[in-house]
Design a protein around this motif. Structure first.
Motif, PDB file in Angstrom:
ATOM      1  N   ALA A  30      38.381 -82.270 -26.975  1.00  0.00           N
ATOM      2  CA  ALA A  30      39.178 -81.470 -27.913  1.00  0.00           C
ATOM      3  C   ALA A  30      40.551 -81.165 -27.320  1.00  0.00           C
ATOM      4  O   ALA A  30      41.564 -81.224 -28.027  1.00  0.00           O
ATOM      5  CB  ALA A  30      38.445 -80.171 -28.256  1.00  0.00           C
ATOM      6  N   TRP A  31      40.599 -80.863 -26.034  1.00  0.00           N
ATOM      7  CA  TRP A  31      41.868 -80.547 -25.381  1.00  0.00           C
ATOM      8  C   TRP A  31      42.786 -81.761 -25.383  1.00  0.00           C
ATOM      9  O   TRP A  31      43.987 -81.647 -25.609  1.00  0.00           O
ATOM     10  CB  TRP A  31      41.615 -80.037 -23.965  1.00  0.00           C
ATOM     11  N   LYS A  32      42.202 -82.943 -25.172  1.00  0.00           N
ATOM     12  CA  LYS A  32      42.999 -84.176 -25.213  1.00  0.00           C
ATOM     13  C   LYS A  32      43.517 -84.438 -26.630  1.00  0.00           C
ATOM     14  O   LYS A  32      44.668 -84.826 -26.815  1.00  0.00           O
ATOM     15  CB  LYS A  32      42.162 -85.377 -24.774  1.00  0.00           C
ATOM     16  N   ASP A  37      47.578 -81.736 -21.649  1.00  0.00           N
ATOM     17  CA  ASP A  37      47.285 -82.483 -20.432  1.00  0.00           C
ATOM     18  C   ASP A  37      45.800 -82.816 -20.332  1.00  0.00           C
ATOM     19  O   ASP A  37      44.976 -82.325 -21.098  1.00  0.00           O
ATOM     20  CB  ASP A  37      47.689 -81.667 -19.195  1.00  0.00           C
ATOM     21  N   GLU A  38      45.469 -83.634 -19.328  1.00  0.00           N
ATOM     22  CA  GLU A  38      44.076 -83.986 -19.057  1.00  0.00           C
ATOM     23  C   GLU A  38      43.224 -82.744 -18.818  1.00  0.00           C
ATOM     24  O   GLU A  38      42.132 -82.629 -19.329  1.00  0.00           O
ATOM     25  CB  GLU A  38      43.991 -84.876 -17.808  1.00  0.00           C
ATOM     26  N   ASP A  39      43.730 -81.841 -17.994  1.00  0.00           N
ATOM     27  CA  ASP A  39      42.971 -80.650 -17.624  1.00  0.00           C
ATOM     28  C   ASP A  39      43.525 -79.424 -18.325  1.00  0.00           C
ATOM     29  O   ASP A  39      44.734 -79.256 -18.450  1.00  0.00           O
ATOM     30  CB  ASP A  39      43.036 -80.428 -16.108  1.00  0.00           C
ATOM     31  N   ALA A  56      43.550 -72.328 -24.589  1.00  0.00           N
ATOM     32  CA  ALA A  56      42.518 -73.087 -23.882  1.00  0.00           C
ATOM     33  C   ALA A  56      41.254 -72.251 -23.689  1.00  0.00           C
ATOM     34  O   ALA A  56      40.136 -72.731 -23.927  1.00  0.00           O
ATOM     35  CB  ALA A  56      43.043 -73.566 -22.533  1.00  0.00           C
ATOM     36  N   ALA A  57      41.412 -71.003 -23.286  1.00  0.00           N
ATOM     37  CA  ALA A  57      40.256 -70.136 -23.059  1.00  0.00           C
ATOM     38  C   ALA A  57      39.498 -69.856 -24.350  1.00  0.00           C
ATOM     39  O   ALA A  57      38.267 -69.875 -24.382  1.00  0.00           O
ATOM     40  CB  ALA A  57      40.711 -68.830 -22.415  1.00  0.00           C
ATOM     41  N   THR A  58      40.233 -69.618 -25.419  1.00  0.00           N
ATOM     42  CA  THR A  58      39.607 -69.337 -26.709  1.00  0.00           C
ATOM     43  C   THR A  58      38.863 -70.556 -27.235  1.00  0.00           C
ATOM     44  O   THR A  58      37.718 -70.458 -27.695  1.00  0.00           O
ATOM     45  CB  THR A  58      40.674 -68.881 -27.728  1.00  0.00           C
ATOM     46  N   LEU A  59      39.496 -71.714 -27.159  1.00  0.00           N
ATOM     47  CA  LEU A  59      38.864 -72.944 -27.614  1.00  0.00           C
ATOM     48  C   LEU A  59      37.618 -73.255 -26.789  1.00  0.00           C
ATOM     49  O   LEU A  59      36.568 -73.608 -27.332  1.00  0.00           O
ATOM     50  CB  LEU A  59      39.861 -74.104 -27.538  1.00  0.00           C
ATOM     51  N   GLN A  60      37.732 -73.095 -25.481  1.00  0.00           N
ATOM     52  CA  GLN A  60      36.594 -73.372 -24.605  1.00  0.00           C
ATOM     53  C   GLN A  60      35.430 -72.431 -24.918  1.00  0.00           C
ATOM     54  O   GLN A  60      34.279 -72.864 -25.016  1.00  0.00           O
ATOM     55  CB  GLN A  60      37.005 -73.233 -23.148  1.00  0.00           C
ATOM     56  N   GLY A  61      35.709 -71.166 -25.096  1.00  0.00           N
ATOM     57  CA  GLY A  61      34.662 -70.201 -25.417  1.00  0.00           C
ATOM     58  C   GLY A  61      33.987 -70.495 -26.744  1.00  0.00           C
ATOM     59  O   GLY A  61      32.761 -70.416 -26.863  1.00  0.00           O
TER      60      GLY A  61
END
Length: 88
Positions: A30-32, A37-39, A56-61
């Protein structure tokens, strides 16, 4: 505690590990796709903006919670089919 609940605890641990790996892979993709970036950035990455770190934190959670719920529900449903009782 019923035997089915005790047995499901072991299954639940394995499902938890599997859901963590699946969620990690889903977040990375999803981040890609979002074109970053990759990370994903860490909270202490000084070269990233507040917006990017919080996104990033919200999406990951959200991804981790959704995958965990789906895997747990699938495991509970499968347990009911096999044993006739709901493990929760």
């Amino acid at each position: 505690m019923k035997a089915s609940k005790i047995a499901y605890k072991r299954v639940g641990l394995a499902l938890g590990a599997a859901s963590g790996m699946l969620a990690g892979a889903a977040f990375k993709q999803a981040w890609k796709i979002l074109g970053h970036d990759e990370d994903a950035p860490d909270a202490t990455d000084e070269h990233r903006s507040w917006t990017e770190v919080l996104l990033a934190a919200t999406l990951q959670g959200a991804i981790f919670a959704g995958v965990e719920a789906a895997v747990d529900r699938t495991g509970a449903t499968a347990t009911r089919r096999l044993t006739g009782t709901w493990p929760g």
